[in-house]
Write a protein that holds these residues in place. Structure first.
Motif, PDB file in Angstrom:
ATOM      1  N   ALA A  58       0.805  -1.223   0.000  1.00 46.74           N
ATOM      2  CA  ALA A  58       0.000   0.000   0.000  1.00 46.74           C
ATOM      3  C   ALA A  58       0.840   1.277   0.000  1.00 46.74           C
ATOM      4  O   ALA A  58       0.479   2.243  -0.677  1.00 46.74           O
ATOM      5  CB  ALA A  58      -0.984  -0.008   1.159  1.00 46.74           C
ATOM      6  N   HIS A  91      -5.471   1.544  -1.849  1.00 40.87           N
ATOM      7  CA  HIS A  91      -6.512   1.970  -2.788  1.00 40.87           C
ATOM      8  C   HIS A  91      -5.963   2.844  -3.901  1.00 40.87           C
ATOM      9  O   HIS A  91      -6.730   3.435  -4.649  1.00 40.87           O
ATOM     10  CB  HIS A  91      -7.609   2.724  -2.023  1.00 40.87           C
ATOM     11  CG  HIS A  91      -8.251   1.872  -0.972  1.00 40.87           C
ATOM     12  ND1 HIS A  91      -9.121   0.853  -1.268  1.00 40.87           N
ATOM     13  CD2 HIS A  91      -8.103   1.852   0.375  1.00 40.87           C
ATOM     14  CE1 HIS A  91      -9.507   0.254  -0.162  1.00 40.87           C
ATOM     15  NE2 HIS A  91      -8.892   0.838   0.856  1.00 40.87           N
ATOM     16  N   ARG A  95      -3.055  -0.875  -6.136  1.00 39.03           N
ATOM     17  CA  ARG A  95      -4.319  -1.615  -6.215  1.00 39.03           C
ATOM     18  C   ARG A  95      -4.834  -1.634  -7.649  1.00 39.03           C
ATOM     19  O   ARG A  95      -5.295  -2.670  -8.147  1.00 39.03           O
ATOM     20  CB  ARG A  95      -5.347  -0.966  -5.279  1.00 39.03           C
ATOM     21  CG  ARG A  95      -6.726  -1.585  -5.317  1.00 39.03           C
ATOM     22  CD  ARG A  95      -6.649  -3.028  -4.822  1.00 39.03           C
ATOM     23  NE  ARG A  95      -7.936  -3.661  -4.820  1.00 39.03           N
ATOM     24  CZ  ARG A  95      -8.546  -4.115  -3.728  1.00 39.03           C
ATOM     25  NH1 ARG A  95      -7.987  -3.978  -2.540  1.00 39.03           N
ATOM     26  NH2 ARG A  95      -9.689  -4.708  -3.814  1.00 39.03           N
ATOM     27  N   ARG A  96      -4.761  -0.497  -8.338  1.00 40.72           N
ATOM     28  CA  ARG A  96      -5.246  -0.429  -9.724  1.00 40.72           C
ATOM     29  C   ARG A  96      -4.467  -1.381 -10.618  1.00 40.72           C
ATOM     30  O   ARG A  96      -5.051  -2.049 -11.482  1.00 40.72           O
ATOM     31  CB  ARG A  96      -5.166   0.997 -10.249  1.00 40.72           C
ATOM     32  CG  ARG A  96      -6.244   1.891  -9.675  1.00 40.72           C
ATOM     33  CD  ARG A  96      -6.311   3.249 -10.372  1.00 40.72           C
ATOM     34  NE  ARG A  96      -5.085   4.021 -10.284  1.00 40.72           N
ATOM     35  CZ  ARG A  96      -4.723   4.783  -9.257  1.00 40.72           C
ATOM     36  NH1 ARG A  96      -5.503   4.873  -8.201  1.00 40.72           N
ATOM     37  NH2 ARG A  96      -3.591   5.460  -9.280  1.00 40.72           N
ATOM     38  N   ASP A  99      -5.736  -4.835  -9.917  1.00 43.52           N
ATOM     39  CA  ASP A  99      -7.119  -4.942 -10.396  1.00 43.52           C
ATOM     40  C   ASP A  99      -7.168  -5.092 -11.911  1.00 43.52           C
ATOM     41  O   ASP A  99      -7.861  -5.966 -12.439  1.00 43.52           O
ATOM     42  CB  ASP A  99      -7.947  -3.715  -9.985  1.00 43.52           C
ATOM     43  CG  ASP A  99      -8.347  -3.712  -8.522  1.00 43.52           C
ATOM     44  OD1 ASP A  99      -8.237  -4.765  -7.848  1.00 43.52           O
ATOM     45  OD2 ASP A  99      -8.770  -2.636  -8.039  1.00 43.52           O
ATOM     46  N   THR A 104      -6.352  -9.421  -8.300  1.00 44.72           N
ATOM     47  CA  THR A 104      -6.852  -9.177  -6.954  1.00 44.72           C
ATOM     48  C   THR A 104      -7.648 -10.365  -6.433  1.00 44.72           C
ATOM     49  O   THR A 104      -7.510 -10.763  -5.277  1.00 44.72           O
ATOM     50  CB  THR A 104      -7.705  -7.892  -6.922  1.00 44.72           C
ATOM     51  OG1 THR A 104      -6.947  -6.839  -7.523  1.00 44.72           O
ATOM     52  CG2 THR A 104      -8.042  -7.494  -5.508  1.00 44.72           C
ATOM     53  N   ASP A 111      -6.998  -5.675   4.095  1.00 41.50           N
ATOM     54  CA  ASP A 111      -6.972  -4.229   4.253  1.00 41.50           C
ATOM     55  C   ASP A 111      -6.111  -3.871   5.438  1.00 41.50           C
ATOM     56  O   ASP A 111      -6.013  -4.631   6.402  1.00 41.50           O
ATOM     57  CB  ASP A 111      -8.379  -3.682   4.482  1.00 41.50           C
ATOM     58  CG  ASP A 111      -9.263  -3.816   3.256  1.00 41.50           C
ATOM     59  OD1 ASP A 111      -8.723  -3.679   2.143  1.00 41.50           O
ATOM     60  OD2 ASP A 111     -10.464  -4.060   3.408  1.00 41.50           O
TER      61      ASP A 111
END
Length: 121
Positions: A58, A91, A95-96, A99, A104, A111
């Motif tokens: 993250a 996020h 993450r993108r 995804d 994912t 989290d």
């Protein structure tokens, strides 16, 4: 971040060991030039054979395909050794990337605010 001839200048890995898990928190950029540092840190953590290895991605500012491959290889090693790999993606950009690649759903994503990562997936 600016490029550096020293790959550790753009990637920092903080390691925390708990009785039930080892957590690696990666800061900066996880890319081809910083991959050796990340790979060494993951290998060292795996050598201790924790029941759960948490890769916290993250805080990363950037991740490329070599970073994605590192996560997939760590997942493969954990599965082969009967251990669990959990990943925090946040996020943002990281993450993108996961995804968009459709990864994912294939990973054990937790989290930052979630409870005990050593619990059941």
């Amino acid at each position: 971040m600016s490029a550096s001839s020293d790959p550790t200048g753009v990637l920092r890995v903080d390691r925390t060991t708990h009785p039930d898990r080892t957590e690696l928190v990666l800061h900066g950029e996880l890319a081809t030039d910083t991959l050796p540092t990340a790979r060494d840190e993951v290998a060292a953590a795996e050598a201790d054979a924790p029941p759960v290895l948490v890769l916290d991605l993250a805080p990363l500012d950037y991740v490329d395909s070599s970073g994605v491959r590192l996560v997939l290889l760590a997942q493969h090693v954990a599965t082969e050794q009967g251990r669990r790999l959990a990943v925090r993606l946040g996020h943002g950009h990281t993450r993108r990337v996961f995804d968009v690649l459709g990864l994912t759903a294939r990973l054990d994503v937790i989290d930052r605010e979630s409870g005990d990562p050593a619990g059941s997936p």
